[in-house]
Design a protein around this motif. Structure first.
Motif, PDB file in Angstrom:
ATOM      1  N   MET A 134       6.180 -22.543  -6.477  1.00 52.99           N
ATOM      2  CA  MET A 134       4.891 -23.004  -5.460  1.00 52.99           C
ATOM      3  C   MET A 134       3.499 -22.606  -5.539  1.00 52.99           C
ATOM      4  O   MET A 134       2.694 -23.396  -5.756  1.00 52.99           O
ATOM      5  N   ILE A 135       3.421 -21.397  -6.060  1.00 55.28           N
ATOM      6  CA  ILE A 135       2.119 -20.873  -6.288  1.00 55.28           C
ATOM      7  C   ILE A 135       1.645 -21.242  -7.467  1.00 55.28           C
ATOM      8  O   ILE A 135       0.382 -21.560  -7.863  1.00 55.28           O
ATOM      9  N   THR A 136       2.427 -21.448  -8.609  1.00 56.14           N
ATOM     10  CA  THR A 136       1.753 -21.949 -10.062  1.00 56.14           C
ATOM     11  C   THR A 136       1.576 -23.444  -9.881  1.00 56.14           C
ATOM     12  O   THR A 136       0.442 -23.789 -10.344  1.00 56.14           O
ATOM     13  N   PHE A 137       2.289 -24.189  -9.112  1.00 59.16           N
ATOM     14  CA  PHE A 137       1.973 -25.478  -8.645  1.00 59.16           C
ATOM     15  C   PHE A 137       0.415 -25.506  -7.816  1.00 59.16           C
ATOM     16  O   PHE A 137      -0.368 -26.300  -8.440  1.00 59.16           O
ATOM     17  N   PRO A 150       0.179 -34.678 -19.425  1.00 53.96           N
ATOM     18  CA  PRO A 150       0.477 -33.419 -19.122  1.00 53.96           C
ATOM     19  C   PRO A 150       1.965 -32.982 -18.836  1.00 53.96           C
ATOM     20  O   PRO A 150       2.494 -33.643 -18.042  1.00 53.96           O
ATOM     21  N   VAL A 151       2.451 -31.875 -19.382  1.00 57.70           N
ATOM     22  CA  VAL A 151       3.660 -31.499 -19.114  1.00 57.70           C
ATOM     23  C   VAL A 151       3.360 -29.843 -18.393  1.00 57.70           C
ATOM     24  O   VAL A 151       3.161 -29.177 -19.312  1.00 57.70           O
ATOM     25  N   PHE A 152       3.955 -29.523 -17.432  1.00 58.96           N
ATOM     26  CA  PHE A 152       3.707 -28.471 -16.642  1.00 58.96           C
ATOM     27  C   PHE A 152       5.342 -27.682 -16.590  1.00 58.96           C
ATOM     28  O   PHE A 152       6.299 -28.422 -15.992  1.00 58.96           O
ATOM     29  N   SER A 153       5.561 -26.793 -17.221  1.00 52.31           N
ATOM     30  CA  SER A 153       6.698 -26.000 -17.339  1.00 52.31           C
ATOM     31  C   SER A 153       6.576 -24.514 -16.338  1.00 52.31           C
ATOM     32  O   SER A 153       5.905 -23.665 -16.730  1.00 52.31           O
ATOM     33  N   LEU A 154       7.170 -24.570 -15.112  1.00 56.37           N
ATOM     34  CA  LEU A 154       6.835 -23.628 -14.117  1.00 56.37           C
ATOM     35  C   LEU A 154       7.955 -22.676 -14.045  1.00 56.37           C
ATOM     36  O   LEU A 154       9.443 -23.105 -14.456  1.00 56.37           O
ATOM     37  N   PRO A 155       7.818 -21.365 -13.710  1.00 52.53           N
ATOM     38  CA  PRO A 155       8.988 -20.418 -13.542  1.00 52.53           C
ATOM     39  C   PRO A 155       9.864 -21.063 -12.280  1.00 52.53           C
ATOM     40  O   PRO A 155       9.592 -21.971 -11.456  1.00 52.53           O
ATOM     41  N   GLY A 156      11.132 -20.583 -12.362  1.00 54.46           N
ATOM     42  CA  GLY A 156      12.217 -21.212 -11.536  1.00 54.46           C
ATOM     43  C   GLY A 156      12.281 -20.432 -10.323  1.00 54.46           C
ATOM     44  O   GLY A 156      12.763 -21.111  -9.005  1.00 54.46           O
ATOM     45  N   ASN A 157      11.707 -19.352  -9.897  1.00 54.58           N
ATOM     46  CA  ASN A 157      11.808 -18.486  -8.596  1.00 54.58           C
ATOM     47  C   ASN A 157      10.680 -19.464  -7.743  1.00 54.58           C
ATOM     48  O   ASN A 157       9.712 -19.722  -7.987  1.00 54.58           O
ATOM     49  N   PRO A 158      11.527 -19.878  -6.591  1.00 55.94           N
ATOM     50  CA  PRO A 158      10.649 -20.750  -5.767  1.00 55.94           C
ATOM     51  C   PRO A 158       9.240 -20.220  -5.438  1.00 55.94           C
ATOM     52  O   PRO A 158       8.223 -21.274  -5.338  1.00 55.94           O
ATOM     53  N   VAL A 159       9.189 -19.070  -5.246  1.00 52.28           N
ATOM     54  CA  VAL A 159       7.476 -18.599  -4.849  1.00 52.28           C
ATOM     55  C   VAL A 159       6.891 -18.880  -5.824  1.00 52.28           C
ATOM     56  O   VAL A 159       5.674 -19.505  -5.733  1.00 52.28           O
ATOM     57  N   SER A 160       7.118 -18.561  -6.989  1.00 53.84           N
ATOM     58  CA  SER A 160       6.469 -18.739  -8.276  1.00 53.84           C
ATOM     59  C   SER A 160       6.128 -19.901  -8.597  1.00 53.84           C
ATOM     60  O   SER A 160       5.046 -20.504  -8.824  1.00 53.84           O
ATOM     61  N   ILE A 168       6.927 -32.207 -14.459  1.00 54.94           N
ATOM     62  CA  ILE A 168       6.802 -30.788 -14.035  1.00 54.94           C
ATOM     63  C   ILE A 168       8.288 -30.386 -14.177  1.00 54.94           C
ATOM     64  O   ILE A 168       9.355 -31.110 -13.838  1.00 54.94           O
ATOM     65  N   THR A 169       8.594 -29.342 -14.850  1.00 48.45           N
ATOM     66  CA  THR A 169       9.776 -28.537 -14.916  1.00 48.45           C
ATOM     67  C   THR A 169       9.686 -27.365 -14.021  1.00 48.45           C
ATOM     68  O   THR A 169       8.826 -26.792 -13.910  1.00 48.45           O
ATOM     69  N   SER A 170      10.943 -26.922 -13.514  1.00 50.54           N
ATOM     70  CA  SER A 170      10.968 -25.662 -12.945  1.00 50.54           C
ATOM     71  C   SER A 170      12.220 -24.814 -13.735  1.00 50.54           C
ATOM     72  O   SER A 170      13.355 -25.509 -13.778  1.00 50.54           O
ATOM     73  N   ASN A 229      19.124 -26.788  -5.237  1.00 48.44           N
ATOM     74  CA  ASN A 229      17.888 -27.166  -5.726  1.00 48.44           C
ATOM     75  C   ASN A 229      16.806 -27.642  -5.046  1.00 48.44           C
ATOM     76  O   ASN A 229      16.359 -28.697  -4.923  1.00 48.44           O
ATOM     77  N   SER A 230      16.293 -26.524  -4.247  1.00 45.06           N
ATOM     78  CA  SER A 230      15.276 -26.569  -3.221  1.00 45.06           C
ATOM     79  C   SER A 230      13.924 -26.770  -4.044  1.00 45.06           C
ATOM     80  O   SER A 230      13.119 -27.338  -3.374  1.00 45.06           O
ATOM     81  N   ASN A 231      13.816 -26.597  -5.467  1.00 42.02           N
ATOM     82  CA  ASN A 231      12.650 -26.411  -5.976  1.00 42.02           C
ATOM     83  C   ASN A 231      11.914 -27.924  -6.098  1.00 42.02           C
ATOM     84  O   ASN A 231      11.074 -28.372  -5.902  1.00 42.02           O
ATOM     85  N   ALA A 232      13.163 -28.914  -6.532  1.00 36.06           N
ATOM     86  CA  ALA A 232      12.792 -30.237  -6.731  1.00 36.06           C
ATOM     87  C   ALA A 232      12.225 -30.876  -5.691  1.00 36.06           C
ATOM     88  O   ALA A 232      11.091 -31.574  -5.639  1.00 36.06           O
ATOM     89  N   LEU A 233      12.757 -30.522  -4.371  1.00 36.34           N
ATOM     90  CA  LEU A 233      12.093 -30.962  -3.133  1.00 36.34           C
ATOM     91  C   LEU A 233      10.877 -30.567  -2.627  1.00 36.34           C
ATOM     92  O   LEU A 233       9.923 -31.288  -2.198  1.00 36.34           O
ATOM     93  N   SER A 234      10.568 -29.210  -2.996  1.00 29.26           N
ATOM     94  CA  SER A 234       9.087 -28.626  -2.250  1.00 29.26           C
ATOM     95  C   SER A 234       8.151 -29.147  -3.466  1.00 29.26           C
ATOM     96  O   SER A 234       6.860 -29.443  -3.104  1.00 29.26           O
TER      97      SER A 234
END
Length: 406
Positions: free
Chosen positions: A300-303, A288-298, A242-244, A198-203
């Motif tokens: 980070m870019i949407t964040f 605010p609730v941000f629901s972002l895609p799960g692909n790590p690059v996506s 924020i969710t991924s 779960n690298s997304n949570a850390l980034s």
């Protein structure tokens, strides 16, 4: 599908500071002031010398060289003691010391023979030179730092000068971070078949912390309704969530459905941006609730493009978007019309211009390109082809934002 520009506008319109708190002066560094600061007294409080030298009457110094009798000495920290500069005389004075009656100029010691009983001035003297006049910096009652200012060392100095040991700043929002998916495992475990750390949570936590907000990692929601209800409910207690992953249209993409069940109102879903199209935005009350895609690059870019500006606004910042500037493409780029495309680029500075080249493979699974990127090129939705040598708009990414584009 909402456009990139509309999505950002809607998000910022629905983001605002979450409160104000008083903190000690040193703990205010990097924070945003929540109120105008008014000067309780003049600065400086008295006319004083800007140099070590001699307090003189400029009318006595119309010819050079000029020799005057030294009749007194005023050190820094001296109180009013009735010293007067008489015609044809000078008073030795130190930097910051109050200028004596009759003085209208100070001559630096290096422009004299440094005499003790008499002094010879080697340079011409201008009325008012090297004298700091009372209130020339700030007058009592003036606003010396405005609300919305970011507290830096200069602001600390000014605030301390006026005795401000406590200052009012905007509160740092607590931002909950939730990852979703049965395939995820936590850091510290070696992944087996079908498992992903779960690298997304850390980034995301690192990106939240970089803004100045407080990240709160709340774990992983598994691919079932009960787990989503529990974890999303926990996340909605924070100032923002924020969710991924789990935000597309698959049978296990439960985030939007469960958020609606928890009374979060979806504002939009799907944005004209690549990568990051499935991004969604909702409000839980005013949170605010941000629901972002799960692909790590996506993720980070949407964040970077959507969440970071909103969090900065919640912190009280007035400038929330990274400045765009022009860069010349080293290679041609093709894209489909209809979506803004974000391209990871490296930058070089030559002959006063910025040049951008691809940071590597632009597929959204390639993390190395994200690491190599110094900036992001923002390619407009309507265009399909950008020739080598064409100018495009870019903005710095991460720590590179501190570099100034010429």
């Amino acid at each position: 599908m909402i456009s990139f520009e509309q999505a950002r506008q809607v998000i910022l319109e629905n983001s605002s500071p979450v409160g104000v708190e008083q903190v000690s002066l040193l703990h205010s560094v990097g924070r945003v002031l929540a109120q105008d600061m008014l000067a309780p007294w003049d600065m400086p409080l008295w006319d004083n010398s800007a140099m070590d030298g001699y307090a003189v009457r400029s009318a006595d110094c119309r010819q050079t060289p000029c020799t005057l009798e030294v009749t007194g000495y005023i050190p820094a920290g001296a109180k009013e003691d009735g010293i007067v500069v008489q015609p044809g005389c000078a008073v030795r004075i130190m930097t910051g010391a109050p200028t004596p009656t009759g003085c209208d100029a100070v001559v630096p010691v290096e422009d004299t023979d440094d005499g003790q009983s008499t002094v010879t001035l080697m340079q011409s003297v201008e009325k008012g030179q090297h004298v700091r006049v009372r209130a020339e910096d700030v007058a009592a009652g003036d606003t010396f730092v405005r609300a919305g200012a970011i507290v830096r060392p200069p602001e600390i100095n000014m605030l301390a000068t006026f005795g401000k040991s406590l200052v009012s700043v905007y509160r740092r929002p607590v931002v909950a971070i939730l990852s979703t998916g049965d395939e995820l495992i936590e850091l510290g475990t070696t992944p087996g078949p079908g498992e992903i750390i779960n690298s997304n949570a850390l980034s995301l936590a690192a990106a939240v912390a970089e803004t100045g907000c407080v990240p709160l990692i709340i774990g992983i929601a598994r691919d079932n309704r009960e787990s989503h209800l529990e974890k999303l409910g926990e996340g909605l207690k924070a100032d923002a969530l924020i969710t991924s992953a789990g935000v597309s249209a698959g049978d296990r993409d439960l985030v939007r459905e469960v958020l609606a069940e928890l009374d979060a109102k979806q504002i939009f879903w799907k944005v004209g941006i690549k990568p990051g199209g499935p991004t969604a935005f909702a409000l839980f009350g005013t949170k605010p609730v941000f629901s972002l895609p799960g692909n790590p690059v996506s993720t980070m870019i949407t964040f970077e493009e959507f969440v970071r500006p909103a969090l900065l606004k919640m912190l009280g910042h007035q400038q929330v978007l990274r400045p765009l500037f022009k860069a010349v493409l080293r290679q041609a780029i093709r894209k489909k019309a209809g979506k803004v495309q974000i391209v990871r680029v490296k930058l070089e500075r030559e002959a006063g211009r910025w040049f951008a080249s691809s940071a590597g493979n632009q597929q959204t699974a390639i993390l190395r390109t994200m690491v190599a990127a110094q900036a992001l090129a923002v390619l407009p939705a309507a265009s399909e082809y950008f020739a080598e040598g064409a100018e495009v708009e870019v903005h710095f990414f991460g720590n590179y934002c501190d570099r100034v584009a010429g």
